[in-house]
Design an enzyme around this catalytic site. Structure first.
Site, short mmCIF file in Angstrom:
data_model
loop_
_atom_site.label_atom_id
_atom_site.label_comp_id
_atom_site.label_asym_id
_atom_site.label_seq_id
_atom_site.Cartn_x
_atom_site.Cartn_y
_atom_site.Cartn_z
N ASP A 74 0.84 -1.19 0.00
CA ASP A 74 0.00 0.00 0.00
C ASP A 74 0.88 1.25 0.00
OD1 ASP A 74 -2.12 1.67 0.08
OD2 ASP A 74 -2.93 0.97 1.98
N ASP A 75 0.85 1.99 -1.07
CA ASP A 75 1.56 3.27 -1.19
C ASP A 75 3.09 3.12 -1.28
OD1 ASP A 75 -1.01 4.18 -0.81
OD2 ASP A 75 -0.55 5.57 0.81
N CYS A 85 -6.17 3.92 -3.51
CA CYS A 85 -6.36 2.52 -3.08
C CYS A 85 -7.56 1.80 -3.68
CB CYS A 85 -6.50 2.47 -1.57
SG CYS A 85 -5.06 3.10 -0.69
N ARG A 135 -7.38 -1.32 -6.40
CA ARG A 135 -7.63 -2.72 -6.00
C ARG A 135 -8.76 -3.34 -6.83
NH1 ARG A 135 -4.91 -3.14 -0.84
NH2 ARG A 135 -3.64 -1.26 -0.95
N LYS A 156 -5.20 -5.81 3.60
CA LYS A 156 -6.13 -4.73 3.31
C LYS A 156 -7.09 -5.12 2.18
CE LYS A 156 -6.11 0.06 1.70
NZ LYS A 156 -5.36 1.33 1.76
N HIS A 172 -10.50 -3.06 1.25
CA HIS A 172 -10.85 -1.74 0.72
C HIS A 172 -11.73 -1.76 -0.52
CE1 HIS A 172 -9.34 2.69 1.07
NE2 HIS A 172 -10.59 2.50 1.44
N SER A 193 -8.21 1.21 4.92
CA SER A 193 -6.87 1.77 5.17
C SER A 193 -6.58 1.86 6.66
CB SER A 193 -6.77 3.17 4.55
OG SER A 193 -6.93 3.07 3.16
N HIS A 233 1.61 2.35 3.91
CA HIS A 233 0.67 3.47 4.03
C HIS A 233 0.85 4.08 5.43
CE1 HIS A 233 -3.27 5.46 4.31
NE2 HIS A 233 -3.56 5.13 3.06
N ASP A 276 -0.19 -0.74 -4.82
CA ASP A 276 -1.49 -0.25 -5.32
C ASP A 276 -1.43 1.14 -5.95
OD1 ASP A 276 -1.12 1.15 -2.91
OD2 ASP A 276 -3.27 1.24 -2.51
N ASN A 277 -0.45 1.96 -5.51
CA ASN A 277 -0.32 3.32 -6.07
C ASN A 277 1.00 3.89 -5.56
OD1 ASN A 277 -2.83 3.74 -3.74
ND2 ASN A 277 -0.92 4.86 -3.43
N LYS A 291 1.26 9.38 -5.22
CA LYS A 291 -0.12 8.93 -4.99
C LYS A 291 -1.14 10.02 -5.31
CE LYS A 291 -3.07 7.41 -1.15
NZ LYS A 291 -3.07 6.77 0.18
MG MG Z 1 -2.66 2.93 -1.50
#
Ligand code: MG
Length: 477
Positions: free
Chosen positions: A50-51, A90, A94, A147, A149, A172, A244, A296-297, A317
């Site tokens: 994540d991130d 996010c 996803r 996660k 989401h 998150s 994240h 994811d980003n 992001k």
């Molecule tokens: Mg993310």
């Protein structure tokens, strides 16, 4: 000549293993490198951060974050330089991974709320066919860890979307905020500031989730799932909540990385990947398991040193510059994937199509699937079929890439206070010559822009309106 080529290709195919042979004829029993015949379908593992930014791994050039396990995975497999997610935040990202479709097609993007929140009323529509749902009829055991989401209400949880089991925080790790002072809470994070639930299947088992140990526990859960599932084909979706913000790490990793807390967190994820690959080897599954590591980003740059780095890519992001949507991506499948650095274009949506093809499953034909089949690249047999990438912010198309060129119709920083700026003609960058998107060359290439506009028109004709799944809130209780 044609026959000779075909024989040579077939020989080469056999030499690179089971799935290579299977590419030619799915009805043929699979053959391992050792020559054993097996009917086993390949296992799939996706590790989704994540991130995590494009520049946050040492094998992608980070000078102080140490990622020996991912470096080895890259050396033994494929390290992709131009791999994209379906959105720069996010929830839509996803949705793209798990449905093989741009979020604009499923309604999993919005101009009113960028992601789902704990008060969101909706989630992934039941009509979407997730990767797990499409693999189930092929006999796969499926697990989601980490996660989610894509909706936290019961009907939207992983266990209602093709996963046999779920263990994780359903959104998150910075949601359900109950304590701490402003932004300072993120820079000196305490578990009790975020009252996020940890769920097993559809039940909350811990709240607030102890985020200090969450990465370690996700890894342990993944290892147990692999050991338990070794006699059947499986799909493991391990989506870490970190790096994240707020950043948390277990005692073993705290204050150990030269990069500080962010480095501690990434190095703990790296160690977890090492344990997962070691487990696959110990269980004799490595040569029948396709493992993909990505994020994811891009990095959340507004969190200063607690956010990651997009390396030489612009922005992070939330943005449709490269730093928001181009991610590190490492693919590993010893004996089958041809080790290489891949400079072709790929996307998370392609994992959907590629894995379904590898499993002998049907790719849905009653809807537009944006994912493309990357098997030729995996097997060293050809180029990626993808030469175009669409960059959406919410429901609006901000940019398009075709080959080495990228046109921006609208630009905006990921999270800054600036308003969107429209460009007519669009800004044009050559991502080969100028990966940091610094030098607008639009005035020299009206022909290229015209060709890209045609591509956009073609794309727009494939879109059908989909109801916004992110905007609606639950009634206040
Ligand atoms: Mg993310």
């Amino acid at each position: 000549m044609q026959d000779a080529m075909t024989r040579r290709e077939l020989l080469r195919c056999a030499s690179i293993g089971a799935a290579g042979a299977a590419l030619w004829n799915w009805s043929r029993p699979l053959t391992t490198l050792a020559g054993e015949r097996t009917e086993r379908k390949p296992n799939f593992v996706i590790v989704f951060c994540d991130d995590l930014g494009y520049g946050d791994l040492s094998c992608y050039g980070h000078p102080t974050i140490r990622t020996p396990n991912l470096n080895r995975m890259a050396a033994e497999g494929q390290r992709w330089t131009d791999f994209y997610v379906g959105a720069s935040v996010c929830t839509p990202s996803r949705a793209a991974l798990l449905t093989g479709r741009l979020p604009i097609r499923s309604g999993m993007c919005s101009d009113r709320r960028r992601v789902l929140f704990p008060d969101s009323a909706k989630g992934l529509p039941e009509t979407e066919i997730t990767l797990a749902e499409a693999l189930k009829p092929q006999g796969y055991t499926t697990a989601a860890i980490g996660k989610w989401h894509l909706g936290h209400l019961p009907q939207y949880l992983p266990t209602n979307n093709g996963f046999d089991s779920y263990f994780g925080i359903p959104y998150s790790n910075d949601m359900d905020r109950v304590g701490g002072e402003g932004r300072q809470a993120f820079f000196d994070p305490k578990v009790e500031y975020w009252n996020v639930p940890l769920m097993r299947d559809d039940k909350i088992v811990e709240r607030p989730a102890n985020q200090n140990t969450i990465t370690k526990r996700y890894t342990e859960e993944a290892v147990r799932f692999i050991q338990k599932s070794k006699n059947k084909p499986f799909f493991l979706y391990l989506a870490h909540n970190l790096p994240h913000v707020p950043l948390f790490t277990s005692d073993e990793f705290r204050n150990t990385s030269p990069r500080g807390l962010y480095g501690d967190v990434v190095e703990e994820i790296d160690a977890g990947v090492g344990r997962i690959l070691a487990t696959l080897k110990a269980e004799g599954l490595a040569e029948n398991t396709y493992v993909v590591f990505t994020s994811d980003n891009g990095p959340w740059l507004s969190y200063d040193q607690h956010g990651g780095s997009a390396g030489l890519l612009r922005e992070g992001k939330g943005s449709t510059y490269e730093g928001g949507m181009r991610e590190p991506c490492i693919m590993w499948w010893p004996g089958t994937i041809k080790p290489a650095v891949i400079q072709d274009i790929g996307a998370t949506m392609d994992l959907y199509t590629t894995m379904l093809k590898l499993a002998g499953a049907e790719v849905p034909t009653d809807r537009v699937v944006d994912g493309l089949d990357l098997r030729p690249v995996l097997f060293g047999k050809g180029a990626s079929p993808r030469d175009t990438m669409f960059y959406y912010r919410g429901t609006r198309l901000y940019a398009v890439r075709k080959g080495s060129y990228k046109a921006h119709f609208t630009t905006r920083t990921g999270y800054g206070p600036d308003r969107p700026v429209k460009h007519d003609p669009p800004q044009l960058y050559h991502l080969g010559h100028d990966p940091s998107e610094k030098y607008d060359i639009a005035k020299d290439h009206p022909d290229i822009i015209a060709a890209m506009m045609k591509e956009v028109e073609r794309h727009r004709r494939t879109l059908k309106p989909a109801p916004d799944q992110l905007a609606e809130r639950l009634p206040a209780s």
